[in-house]
Enzyme design. Sequence first.
Site, PDB file in Angstrom:
ATOM      1  N   SER A  85      51.518  28.674 -10.229  1.00  0.00           N
ATOM      2  CA  SER A  85      53.183  27.563  -9.980  1.00  0.00           C
ATOM      3  C   SER A  85      54.479  27.821 -10.363  1.00  0.00           C
ATOM      4  CB  SER A  85      52.623  26.382 -11.595  1.00  0.00           C
ATOM      5  OG  SER A  85      54.014  25.774 -11.731  1.00  0.00           O
ATOM      6  N   TYR A 123      58.426  22.874 -20.317  1.00  0.00           N
ATOM      7  CA  TYR A 123      57.199  23.473 -19.840  1.00  0.00           C
ATOM      8  C   TYR A 123      56.589  24.663 -20.295  1.00  0.00           C
ATOM      9  CZ  TYR A 123      58.107  20.388 -15.839  1.00  0.00           C
ATOM     10  OH  TYR A 123      58.097  19.824 -15.080  1.00  0.00           O
TER      11      TYR A 123
END
Length: 260
Positions: A143, A153
């Site tokens: 990712s 995150y």
Amino acid sequence: MSGLLDGKVVVISGVGPALGTTLARRCAQDGADLVLAARTAERLEEVAALVRETDRRALAVPTDITDDAAVDDLVAAAQQTYGRVDVLINNAFRVPSMKPLGQTTFEHIRDAIELSVLGTLRLTQAFAPALAEANGSVVNVNSMVIRHSQPKYGAYKMAKSALLAMSQSLASELGPAGIRVNSVAPGYIWGTTLQGYFAHQAGKYNMTVDQIYDATAANSDLKRLPTEDEVASAILFLASDLASGITGHTLDVNCGEYKS
């Protein structure tokens, strides 16, 4: 025309409703027979049916990749059906916590690492003998979170960063056996899943989906988001013999949003 994966057997983990399904379709269209692995049997059979419509074979094996016995059963089923495995695509995914690390439970972090990192390693270890016989390849779906440090995150980046480091080490360790190990790091992937999320965001902030899309794509060089098929194309390239001299590499697919 011959396909990139003609005559190859491809194992795909994480065959969900988004990229996993697109990968199965694209691999079949490029000549591969498939082994499909995910937890949900019904979903696997739906995707297997799509593959068979292309006149390619598909074996659906419900599998929990965090379980040693389940992975052993997957390998045995693949070998019994096809007698070989040429490509392993690790696409298993869990939605990240989206909370600051200070508010993220250790259980959630452990679960993310167990699936993304140890699940991928478990599959790679299990299929390594077959991949060595075929001079095969592994492609790990990572990712763009590894390229930034945005708030909330943290747990996701921890897992994906560990996945990247592990992929690089596996490339060095498995290279002498003829196995290539590469990664693809997509940005936001434009497809049905993201469309649904943007629709939710649009309602939440009294905006249109187009406005959400444009704001998200504004930071990219191409001013758009990569599609599921574009991400799949990068994965198929690394899986194929066209990339026979490439290993230990990470290919970003984010329309130029982040530079590595």
